[in-house]
Design a protein around this motif. Structure first.
Motif, short mmCIF file in Angstrom:
data_model
loop_
_atom_site.label_atom_id
_atom_site.label_comp_id
_atom_site.label_asym_id
_atom_site.label_seq_id
_atom_site.Cartn_x
_atom_site.Cartn_y
_atom_site.Cartn_z
N GLU A 50 -5.26 -0.52 18.51
CA GLU A 50 -4.09 -0.06 19.28
C GLU A 50 -2.96 -1.80 19.45
N LYS A 51 -4.08 -2.88 19.59
CA LYS A 51 -3.60 -3.89 19.91
C LYS A 51 -3.26 -4.60 19.13
N ARG A 52 -3.22 -4.36 17.98
CA ARG A 52 -2.67 -4.93 16.64
C ARG A 52 -1.38 -4.23 16.49
N LYS A 53 -0.59 -2.90 17.47
CA LYS A 53 0.04 -2.05 17.28
C LYS A 53 0.50 -1.29 15.86
N ALA A 54 -0.72 -0.76 15.35
CA ALA A 54 -1.15 -0.12 13.91
C ALA A 54 -1.39 1.38 14.05
N VAL B 147 -6.08 6.71 8.41
CA VAL B 147 -7.28 7.79 9.64
C VAL B 147 -8.21 7.30 9.75
N ILE B 148 -8.53 7.51 10.64
CA ILE B 148 -10.33 7.00 11.28
C ILE B 148 -10.98 8.13 11.08
N CYS B 149 -11.45 8.51 10.44
CA CYS B 149 -12.74 10.16 10.78
C CYS B 149 -13.93 9.89 10.98
N ASP B 150 -14.53 10.03 12.66
CA ASP B 150 -15.99 10.58 12.96
C ASP B 150 -16.57 11.04 11.66
N ARG B 151 -17.54 10.92 11.10
CA ARG B 151 -17.85 12.15 9.61
C ARG B 151 -16.48 13.22 8.31
N PHE B 152 -17.31 12.23 7.08
CA PHE B 152 -16.53 13.11 6.36
C PHE B 152 -17.52 13.68 5.17
N MET C 14 0.87 -0.90 -0.34
CA MET C 14 0.36 -0.35 0.00
C MET C 14 0.99 1.27 0.15
N ASP C 15 0.85 2.29 -0.80
CA ASP C 15 1.91 3.06 -1.35
C ASP C 15 1.07 4.74 0.17
N ARG C 16 0.43 4.51 0.85
CA ARG C 16 -0.43 5.25 1.58
C ARG C 16 -1.54 4.53 2.72
N GLY C 17 -1.62 4.87 3.88
CA GLY C 17 -2.80 4.28 4.85
C GLY C 17 -4.20 4.21 4.28
N LEU C 18 -4.84 3.43 4.84
CA LEU C 18 -6.63 3.49 4.88
C LEU C 18 -6.76 4.40 5.30
N PHE C 19 -8.41 5.39 4.96
CA PHE C 19 -8.52 6.66 4.90
C PHE C 19 -9.96 5.99 5.26
N ILE C 20 -10.54 5.94 7.27
CA ILE C 20 -11.57 4.97 7.03
C ILE C 20 -12.62 6.02 7.28
N THR C 21 -13.83 5.95 7.35
CA THR C 21 -14.77 6.94 7.57
C THR C 21 -16.04 6.57 8.37
N ILE D 264 -18.19 -5.00 11.09
CA ILE D 264 -16.83 -3.97 10.08
C ILE D 264 -15.32 -4.30 10.00
N LYS D 265 -15.07 -5.05 11.57
CA LYS D 265 -13.42 -5.71 10.98
C LYS D 265 -13.27 -6.71 10.10
N GLY D 266 -14.47 -6.95 9.87
CA GLY D 266 -14.72 -7.89 8.04
C GLY D 266 -14.17 -7.41 7.20
N TYR D 267 -14.60 -6.02 6.83
CA TYR D 267 -14.65 -5.65 6.14
C TYR D 267 -13.41 -4.56 5.75
N ILE D 268 -12.93 -4.01 6.44
CA ILE D 268 -11.60 -3.50 7.18
C ILE D 268 -10.31 -4.83 6.63
N THR D 269 -10.41 -5.57 7.77
CA THR D 269 -9.64 -7.16 7.20
C THR D 269 -9.03 -7.52 5.96
N GLU D 270 -11.02 -7.62 5.06
CA GLU D 270 -10.51 -7.39 3.38
C GLU D 270 -10.10 -6.79 2.61
N ARG D 271 -9.88 -5.57 3.28
CA ARG D 271 -9.33 -4.05 2.82
C ARG D 271 -7.88 -4.20 2.34
N GLU D 272 -7.31 -4.64 4.34
CA GLU D 272 -6.07 -4.43 4.24
C GLU D 272 -5.32 -5.14 2.75
#
Ligand code: T5A
Length: 206
Positions: free
Chosen positions: A29-33, A93-98, A1-8, A198-206
């Motif tokens: 945090e548990k995954r030390k991400a 980046v986790i953003c509460d609303r965008f 991945m050339d940039r971080g994951l942007f999740i809203t 939600i975790k399932g979607y993120i894991t699939e996207r990483e």
């Protein structure tokens, strides 16, 4: 991945975004991400001042166009000051609303027009789009029930009532239909059930 994951995270008022974001950040945090957590409107010194103006009940005479432009102004600031730099450093980046909030609240519920809002959203975000957006879908009745269980007073936008929230929900459903990026999550279950989806979607996207 050339940039971080942007999740809203998106949804009508009181749909459970903060609860899910809390579970997500604990998991990261548990995954030390390496992640950055921000919110809209706000997330920067300028943006937090704009947030105060936007949510202040005393400002009930604010024009809807002024409201739209203030949300976009706060967005332009957070994208350039926080979100883009963090993504370039490879962080989540986790953003509460965008910008989907502006589509649903101002474009649809305020009836300012979705083409106009889409154009301003592109301008404010400088073309940046989230990689994944979770639309936490609950009924307006359930959201009012959850909001009543909180100890905080309604802000200027929350005071707009049920019809308004129904229109906002319609706006989100419309946006989700048109975009692969937006995942509609049934948010009527327990926090843990919702987070597993939600975790399932993120894991699939990483
Ligand atoms: N806005 C924003 C616009 O009009 N245009 C824009 O462009 C933007 C960016 C921002 C306001 O501005 C508007 C939208 C908003 O009106 P906000 O701070 O995002 O304000 O406000 P809210 O969406 O109202 O956020 P809240 O923090 O109030 O609600 P959350 O985060 O969605 O919900 P949460 O997690 O605090 O949960 C609410 C209650 O429900 C319980 C919680 O414990 C809490 O008591 N709960 C559950 N109960 C049962 N089951 C579950 N699964 C639960 N999950 C949470």
């Amino acid at each position: 991945m050339d940039r971080g994951l942007f999740i809203t995270f998106e949804g009508i008022d009181g749909c459970g975004k903060s609860t899910q974001i809390g579970l997500l950040t604990d998991w990261l945090e548990k995954r030390k991400a390496d992640f950055v957590l921000v919110r809209e409107p706000g997330g920067t010194p300028v943006g937090e001042k704009i947030r105060t103006i936007l949510l202040d009940k005393e400002n009930d005479g604010m024009s809807t166009v002024a409201e739209l432009l203030l949300f976009e102004a706060a967005r332009a600031q957070i994208v350039s000051e926080r979100i883009r730099p963090a993504l370039c450093e490879g962080r989540y980046v986790i953003c509460d609303r965008f910008f989907d909030s502006t589509y649903a609240y101002q474009g649809v519920a305020r009836n300012l027009g979705t083409d106009l809002v889409n154009g301003l959203n592109r301008m404010a975000a400088g073309g940046l789009e989230p990689d994944l957006t979770f639309f936490l879908d609950i009924s307006v009745d359930e959201s009012f029930k959850r909001r009543r269980s909180r100890a905080i007073e309604d802000d200027r936008i929350e005071l707009l009532g049920r019809d308004f929230q129904n229109k906002v929900r319609g706006g989100y459903l419309e946006a989700a239909k048109a975009s692969q990026r937006i995942k509609t999550v049934d948010a009527s279950g327990t926090p843990e059930e919702i987070f597993n989806i939600i975790k399932g979607y993120i894991t699939e996207r990483e």
